[in-house]
Design an enzyme around this catalytic site. Sequence first.
Site, PDB file in Angstrom:
ATOM      1  N   ASP A  65       0.802  -1.228   0.000  1.00 32.98           N
ATOM      2  CA  ASP A  65       0.000   0.000   0.000  1.00 32.98           C
ATOM      3  C   ASP A  65       0.838   1.284   0.000  1.00 32.98           C
ATOM      4  O   ASP A  65       0.360   2.337  -0.371  1.00 32.98           O
ATOM      5  CB  ASP A  65      -0.940   0.010   1.218  1.00 32.98           C
ATOM      6  N   HIS A  66       2.100   1.195   0.388  1.00 27.19           N
ATOM      7  CA  HIS A  66       2.910   2.417   0.519  1.00 27.19           C
ATOM      8  C   HIS A  66       3.618   2.790  -0.787  1.00 27.19           C
ATOM      9  O   HIS A  66       3.494   3.890  -1.278  1.00 27.19           O
ATOM     10  CB  HIS A  66       3.960   2.235   1.621  1.00 27.19           C
ATOM     11  N   SER A 542       6.763   7.834  12.554  1.00 31.02           N
ATOM     12  CA  SER A 542       6.769   6.536  11.889  1.00 31.02           C
ATOM     13  C   SER A 542       7.602   5.483  12.616  1.00 31.02           C
ATOM     14  O   SER A 542       8.534   5.798  13.358  1.00 31.02           O
ATOM     15  CB  SER A 542       7.322   6.741  10.480  1.00 31.02           C
TER      16      SER A 542
HETATM   17  C1  MIC Z   1       4.011   6.798   8.068  1.00 35.20           C
HETATM   18  O1  MIC Z   1       2.816   7.072   8.150  1.00 35.20           O
HETATM   19  O2  MIC Z   1       4.918   7.588   8.381  1.00 35.20           O
HETATM   20  C2  MIC Z   1       4.405   5.426   7.543  1.00 35.20           C
HETATM   21  C3  MIC Z   1       5.010   5.615   6.213  1.00 35.20           C
HETATM   22  O3  MIC Z   1       3.246   4.640   7.390  1.00 35.20           O
HETATM   23  C4  MIC Z   1       5.371   4.779   8.547  1.00 35.20           C
HETATM   24  C5  MIC Z   1       5.975   3.529   8.083  1.00 35.20           C
HETATM   25  C6  MIC Z   1       7.132   3.720   7.145  1.00 35.20           C
HETATM   26  O4  MIC Z   1       7.904   4.657   7.288  1.00 35.20           O
HETATM   27  O5  MIC Z   1       7.253   2.883   6.255  1.00 35.20           O
HETATM   28  C7  MIC Z   1       4.752   4.521   9.916  1.00 35.20           C
HETATM   29  O6  MIC Z   1       3.820   5.188  10.293  1.00 35.20           O
HETATM   30  O7  MIC Z   1       5.259   3.672  10.667  1.00 35.20           O
HETATM   31 FE1  SF4 Z   2      -0.080   5.016   4.955  1.00 38.08          FE
HETATM   32 FE2  SF4 Z   2       1.249   5.795   7.137  1.00 38.08          FE
HETATM   33 FE3  SF4 Z   2      -0.271   7.512   5.768  1.00 38.08          FE
HETATM   34 FE4  SF4 Z   2      -1.434   5.611   7.132  1.00 38.08          FE
HETATM   35  S1  SF4 Z   2      -0.220   7.280   7.950  1.00 38.08           S
HETATM   36  S2  SF4 Z   2      -1.939   6.223   5.045  1.00 38.08           S
HETATM   37  S3  SF4 Z   2       0.004   3.923   6.897  1.00 38.08           S
HETATM   38  S4  SF4 Z   2       1.593   6.502   5.046  1.00 38.08           S
END
Ligand code: MIC
Ligand code: SF4
Length: 647
Positions: A65-66, A542
């Site tokens: 999803d990322h 994160s």
């Molecule tokens: C975010 O919202 O910052 C992320 C991207 O989902 C991160 C995970 C990541 O850095 O891959 C998180 O929230 O842990």
């Molecule tokens: Fe994706 Fe992190 Fe954003 Fe949620 S907060 S939508 S998991 S990048």
Amino acid sequence: MAAQNLVQKILASHLASGTLAPGGEIEIVIDQTLCQDATGTMAFLELEAMGVDRVRTELSVQYIDHNTSQNGPENQNDHLYLQSVCAAKGVHFSRPGNGICHQVHLERFGIPGKTLLGSDSHTPTGGGIGMLAIGAGGLDVAVAMAGGPFKLTCPRVVGIRLDGRLRPWVAAKDVILHVLSILGSKGNVDTVVEYFGPGVATLSVPERATITNMGAELGVTTSVFPSDEATRAFLTAQQRTADWRPLAADPGAAYDRLIEIDLAALEPLAACPSNPGNIRTVADIGPIPVAQVVIGSCTNSSLKDLRLVANVLKGKLVHPNVSLGIAPGSRQVLEMLSREGHLADLIAAGCRLLESACGPCIGQGFSPANDTVSVRTFNRNFAGRTGTKNDQCYLVSPETAVATALTGVLTDPRTLGMACPAAAMPAGFLVDDSLVLPPAPRGQEPAIVRKETIGEPPCCTAVPDDLDGEVLIVVEDKITTDHIMPAGTHLKLRSNIPKYARVVFECFNEPGKPSFAERGLAAKAAGKAGLIVAGESYGQGSSREHAAICPMYLGVRLVLARSIERIHAANLINFGIVPLLFQNADDYAAIAPGDTVEIRGLRRQLVPGGTVAATLVKADGTRRAFALGNSMTERDIEMVLKGGRLA
Ligand code: MIC
Ligand code: SF4
């Protein structure tokens, strides 16, 4: 037995070691895990390095999803690796297009009373369905997949009693923004928030999930709601009634702190640039011009949210000065919007439809123009996270976002002059799990697809006993893992540590001067340990363990901070970087980049709760003695000194 709150009940039923006294170390059994692709490749490389043939949890799911922008081959190389390694190791694989991990996990897999560990900081979304759902670094999740327990500090429990009912146009998002205005976005480590009281029954599971999701921004371990009739209705609508069980605190259960919120007294709120803790009322901020609105992310992209938005936009047109993007949280949400005709209304109103994925939330496209305001339904507005330097990002509810998209200025939706459309939960969701691939049966495991951009799992050497550390950088309070390891266009480097390490602390690099990465590698080549010096709440946000792995690759061996957030502190220890804490603000203030910190006999000095004597040597040769504390257990200390968990 004394009356227990819900957190104590779930912890007690999963306790593997320790006693349930706040502040002590405990281990809990993990029932389910989730990974997403940006952290999942490392987690699975680590799982492979541990020699695990098959996961031992009740359920493990990997989501894509990322990293879905696919500029270059790296993203799909990751997807192919993950699909094959999941099939081989016994993990369900949610294909790209199926949606954002937290939204899909809530819809299809979350079970009240179970524990969930996820390699993403918003894993607590599962608290909306009564799970004890915790975010962690990929290595901790790999250990859980291998059947190991998860170690945490036994949390204190903040009880939030909800009374009353939200008024029209006021949303679940406003509840969590209000909680952020009370508890702030730092200083809440080793705490769990538990919601209870008569107001709970007025909130549906997706609304509760919005609240537990953004609980991550409080810096708490997790947040949890009881499991009640609304939970049963949600699970029944997902054709999962059998997964339901009632769960609540015992009558008269005690909390370490009690907060009372009258839902009827709340009004539309916004988190102002550039921290989710900067809360003001929308009315108070006033009608500032807005160039972009984005509705989506794991916080606010449920069917309920998007039906509301579509109902408001039906027959109208987005303001000519606003670009409105919508990213539905899951394929279920998107397909239902489409079958119900809501999608046609959104398109007719001028929305730009984005993929069911994280997208703009993690700087994957849709960056705002310079010096303009972006209004988003997301959970984070850290500076630059949109992909635009000096961005001005406000976080609001879908109600406020859609009102703003219509007027072109930040708008309290109550002033729109229309009745708030009803957006009830459906009696039945459209259930189709065909994009979730089950693992291969034993004996039929496929070969693992490892394209050239899939690197090696990182490993680190023991921390030297006598250190002459070079201070590579001094940063202030609330430095997030987005500051340390930027995502956005760099996200595709997540499986390649040497390349990704080049952008550590990129936002602090100055033109014409050596970058952080260059300074780190130079110190390493000269045989010196690298040091990061930080203020309070270092490593917010994160769960990305790259914020430890990449500095480790550059030779960083110590982080000296006034305080460090939970997930990041665990990641540092996992990768052989010693987290030490200033005992006194003057010591922090005395240090400058380029200074040396000497420590002699680290092994002997480092004991749980003890202090380490250090000497600061300034460029002019002046020396100053100071002490550094720690909040590590004996096992943490043993592990970090050996060079981390893999070592
Ligand atoms: C975010 O919202 O910052 C992320 C991207 O989902 C991160 C995970 C990541 O850095 O891959 C998180 O929230 O842990
Ligand atoms: Fe994706 Fe992190 Fe954003 Fe949620 S907060 S939508 S998991 S990048």
